[in-house]
Design an enzyme around this catalytic site. Structure first.
Site, PDB file in Angstrom:
ATOM      1  N   GLU A  41       0.836  -1.210   0.000  1.00 33.65           N
ATOM      2  CA  GLU A  41       0.000   0.000   0.000  1.00 33.65           C
ATOM      3  C   GLU A  41       0.874   1.265   0.000  1.00 33.65           C
ATOM      4  O   GLU A  41       1.864   1.340   0.740  1.00 33.65           O
ATOM      5  CB  GLU A  41      -0.884  -0.021   1.248  1.00 33.65           C
ATOM      6  N   LYS A 113      -9.240   2.253  -2.276  1.00 30.77           N
ATOM      7  CA  LYS A 113      -9.518   1.702  -0.956  1.00 30.77           C
ATOM      8  C   LYS A 113     -10.890   2.163  -0.484  1.00 30.77           C
ATOM      9  O   LYS A 113     -11.243   3.341  -0.609  1.00 30.77           O
ATOM     10  CB  LYS A 113      -8.429   2.169   0.011  1.00 30.77           C
ATOM     11  N   TYR A 119      -8.574   5.778  13.367  1.00 28.08           N
ATOM     12  CA  TYR A 119      -8.518   5.388  14.770  1.00 28.08           C
ATOM     13  C   TYR A 119      -7.069   5.054  15.092  1.00 28.08           C
ATOM     14  O   TYR A 119      -6.261   4.849  14.197  1.00 28.08           O
ATOM     15  CB  TYR A 119      -9.429   4.188  15.054  1.00 28.08           C
ATOM     16  N   CYS A 149      -5.336  -2.960   2.161  1.00 24.15           N
ATOM     17  CA  CYS A 149      -5.154  -3.063   3.614  1.00 24.15           C
ATOM     18  C   CYS A 149      -6.451  -3.203   4.418  1.00 24.15           C
ATOM     19  O   CYS A 149      -7.000  -4.281   4.527  1.00 24.15           O
ATOM     20  CB  CYS A 149      -4.324  -1.876   4.125  1.00 24.15           C
ATOM     21  N   SER A 189       0.321  -2.672   7.071  1.00 19.56           N
ATOM     22  CA  SER A 189      -0.263  -3.115   8.332  1.00 19.56           C
ATOM     23  C   SER A 189       0.804  -3.133   9.412  1.00 19.56           C
ATOM     24  O   SER A 189       1.762  -3.905   9.324  1.00 19.56           O
ATOM     25  CB  SER A 189      -0.867  -4.514   8.155  1.00 19.56           C
ATOM     26  N   LYS A 195       0.474  -9.854  16.276  1.00 14.72           N
ATOM     27  CA  LYS A 195      -0.254  -9.510  15.046  1.00 14.72           C
ATOM     28  C   LYS A 195      -0.153 -10.627  14.001  1.00 14.72           C
ATOM     29  O   LYS A 195      -1.077 -10.842  13.210  1.00 14.72           O
ATOM     30  CB  LYS A 195       0.325  -8.209  14.485  1.00 14.72           C
ATOM     31  N   GLY A 298      22.582   7.201  27.420  1.00 11.92           N
ATOM     32  CA  GLY A 298      22.996   7.443  28.796  1.00 11.92           C
ATOM     33  C   GLY A 298      22.857   6.167  29.600  1.00 11.92           C
ATOM     34  O   GLY A 298      21.775   5.566  29.653  1.00 11.92           O
ATOM     35  N   LEU A 299      23.951   5.722  30.234  1.00  9.69           N
ATOM     36  CA  LEU A 299      23.972   4.448  30.947  1.00  9.69           C
ATOM     37  C   LEU A 299      23.968   4.663  32.450  1.00  9.69           C
ATOM     38  O   LEU A 299      24.803   5.399  32.979  1.00  9.69           O
ATOM     39  CB  LEU A 299      25.222   3.647  30.547  1.00  9.69           C
ATOM     40  N   ASN A 381      15.680  15.684  41.230  1.00  8.82           N
ATOM     41  CA  ASN A 381      15.536  15.736  39.773  1.00  8.82           C
ATOM     42  C   ASN A 381      16.581  16.626  39.098  1.00  8.82           C
ATOM     43  O   ASN A 381      16.770  16.536  37.883  1.00  8.82           O
ATOM     44  CB  ASN A 381      14.134  16.207  39.398  1.00  8.82           C
ATOM     45  N   THR A 405      15.609   6.182  27.204  1.00  6.44           N
ATOM     46  CA  THR A 405      15.619   4.795  27.687  1.00  6.44           C
ATOM     47  C   THR A 405      14.442   4.429  28.579  1.00  6.44           C
ATOM     48  O   THR A 405      14.353   3.282  29.030  1.00  6.44           O
ATOM     49  CB  THR A 405      16.919   4.530  28.467  1.00  6.44           C
ATOM     50  N   LYS A 523       3.249  14.930  30.816  1.00  7.59           N
ATOM     51  CA  LYS A 523       4.637  14.468  30.683  1.00  7.59           C
ATOM     52  C   LYS A 523       4.819  13.665  29.400  1.00  7.59           C
ATOM     53  O   LYS A 523       5.789  13.841  28.665  1.00  7.59           O
ATOM     54  CB  LYS A 523       5.041  13.614  31.887  1.00  7.59           C
TER      55      LYS A 523
END
Length: 566
Positions: A41, A113, A119, A149, A189, A195, A298-299, A381, A405, A523
């Site tokens: 498609e 189509k 949605y 599709c 798809s 799926k 960042g670890l 923080n 992460t 957030k």
């Protein structure tokens, strides 16, 4: 008749690149004796092109690209491909989402189509006009039941089937009434966990209902959040799958309508699929944007950053991944040593940049404003935000793609720091619940047959390490409990009473978690785009207002005619 399915990975908007890709696969199929080649498609534009379709120059260029493809194809080869087609009527949307039949240097026919999904991640009604008729395409003595599709997803099932029918029309049934020789579906798809089995069940049902073969050609690749697994397939009239494409990579399938066939069955491992989907998502985000030099992670010594780093290395190779640990005074020794061990195991570049000078500077700068207050989350923080600034500075200076992460469990309840650990270009695990992150870690080690991710990283209690001896369970339920709630509320859209009944958990606990989800939309809206791997991810497929006064519990009570909560 020999038919090929070309499962390709187009890039949105790269009309010339997609043209070359289509031609390469078409010629390859032709060289191997194909009479007809089917592409996915909107393969000319890539899917979803979104508001590029509102640009008249883009629409015209897409049309010209189709004409050029037709002229450059082998003249004796038939090709079905997906492209936007102008709507000649002055009323309605300006375009159709169409499957075009190309042969002898021009477009011979097309079908549009019918069902335009609007949605979750889809918004096709914004751009396209639905088809007014369902019909077959006559080609070389075959009656092709071509559709696009979503048109296959509203098949009316036997009574008792639990699926949801969104539309009154069943295009496959209407095409089936036209007596096609076979069905051909051009798809884009998206992947989600499980799926493959859903597609398998649906196609088998269509074949058995209409006693016709079914060919499904699906897009592969990733475009921003959305990942396509391919999973193209060919089923005979009794529903037996006889050809199956590779998942998460380009492939070319062939089917000779006159040759004997044997069943083809691919067993799926959900965690292996999840791993491969995320690797593909990272790789295509990096390569298709084409603006980054390396990937940056960042670890912390924790599970999320370790899994993200391992996925990035699998996607891009060790030469294109940089790991950075940024210890503070609070950081445990394992935060550094486990991070360093990970980078050694992966063979990637490792940097250590302590953030104490930055944190001290902020403490000094804010001392007067914070005087006479108790230290708390705001001070904690600052560490996360100092790391975020450090990572963004490296990204900015060296052109690195910063990978965020945070996992879905944390994002759901707001256990993240804006402008700290939410910084990044793409959020790799934002649709992966914490318990699945652990499964991914085990899978990565099993796949490598060695502890790529240090065992200590897997075994240690999860912690943000923003205060001494901190553990995630200081603020949250155990992740097994939390994820049982989140999976039902976010992904399956179940309400409080049902979740309590299914899990047996304390009602007040469930209520508190649901409130955390509801009040942290602001957030999530400011987080980077996240790779979608479930049926309901945070991002473009979940549109919840930030500013609202919806009383969820009162609404649920009204809907179920229960007494209102006090």
């Amino acid at each position: 008749m020999k038919i090929a399915l070309a499962q390709i990975n187009p890039t949105i908007g790269d009309l010339d690149g997609n043209r070359q890709l289509l031609l390469r696969y078409a010629r390859q199929a032709h060289d191997q004796g194909a009479d007809l080649v089917v592409f996915p498609e909107l393969s000319v534009t890539g899917y979803p092109p979104q508001d590029l379709l509102e640009n008249p120059f883009f629409r015209k260029a897409a049309q010209q690209t189709v004409d050029r493809i037709a002229q450059e194809l082998p003249s004796d080869l038939g090709v079905l491909l997906g492209a936007p087609v102008p709507n000649p009527d002055q009323f309605g949307k300006p375009l159709y989402n169409a499957a075009l039949l190309l042969e002898n240097g021009q477009v011979q026919d097309h079908v549009a189509k019918t069902l335009l999904p609007t949605y979750d991640i889809f918004d096709e009604d914004r751009y396209f006009e639905p088809a007014e008729e369902r019909r077959v395409i006559e080609w070389r003595g075959l009656r092709l039941g071509v559709h696009v599709c979503e048109d296959m997803w509203n098949v009316h099932r036997p009574e008792g089937y639990a699926g949801n029918h969104r539309y009154e029309c069943d295009p496959v049934a209407e095409i089936g009434a036209c007596d096609p020789d076979l069905f051909i579906n051009l798809s884009a798809s998206p992947f989600s966990i499980g799926k493959h089995a859903v597609r398998d069940d649906l196609v088998k049902h269509i074949c058995r209902r209409h006693e016709r073969p079914f060919l499904l050609c699906n897009q592969v690749g990733a475009n921003t959040e959305i990942i396509y697994d391919g999973d193209s397939r060919i089923h005979t009239a009794d529903g037996t799958q006889v050809e199956c494409a590779a998942s998460f990579e380009e492939d070319l399938l062939f089917w000779d309508t006159d040759a004997p066939v044997s069943p083809c069955r691919t067993e799926r491992d959900p965690i292996a699929d999840l791993h491969d989907a995320l690797v593909l998502g990272i790789r295509d985000y990096y390569e298709k944007t084409g603006i980054f030099d390396k990937a940056l992670v960042g670890l912390s010594g924790g599970i999320d950053s370790a899994v993200t780093c391992a996925l990035a290395t699998a996607a891009l190779g060790p030469d294109r991944v940089v790991g950075v640990t940024m210890p503070s005074e609070i950081s445990s020794e394992g935060s550094i040593t486990d991070s360093e061990a990970l980078t050694h195991n992966l063979g990637i570049e490792f940097k250590e940049i302590p953030i104490k000078p930055a944190v001290d500077a902020f403490d000094t700068m804010l001392a007067d404003e914070f005087a006479d207050t108790e230290p708390g989350v705001a001070e904690e923080n600052i560490q996360s935000r100092a790391r975020g600034v450090t990572l963004m500075a490296l990204s900015n200076k060296f052109g690195h793609l910063l990978l965020s992460t945070g996992n879905k469990s944390e994002m759901a309840v707001g256990y993240v720091t804006l402008y700290g650990d939410t910084n990044g270009g793409v959020a790799v695990l934002s649709d992966v619940l914490k318990t699945r992150v652990y499964k991914l870690a085990h899978y990565i080690n099993e796949r490598a047959d060695t502890d790529v991710i240090p065992q200590n990283t897997i075994d240690k209690p999860p912690s943000a390490e923003l205060r001494k001896n901190q553990k995630d369970t200081d603020s949250l339920p155990p992740y097994e409990t939390l994820d049982a709630i989140l999976e039902r509320y976010v992904e399956k859209k179940k309400e409080l009473g049902t979740i309590v009944g299914e899990t047996g958990l304390d009602e007040d606990l469930v209520r508190d978690v649901l409130r955390l989800v509801d009040r942290n939309e602001y957030k999530r809206r400011q987080a980077p785009p996240g790779l979608r791997v479930t049926e309901k991810a945070f991002g473009i497929g979940r549109r919840i207002p930030i500013v609202m006064q919806w009383d969820r519990e009162a609404g649920e009570a009204l809907a179920s005619e229960r007494p209102l909560p006090r």
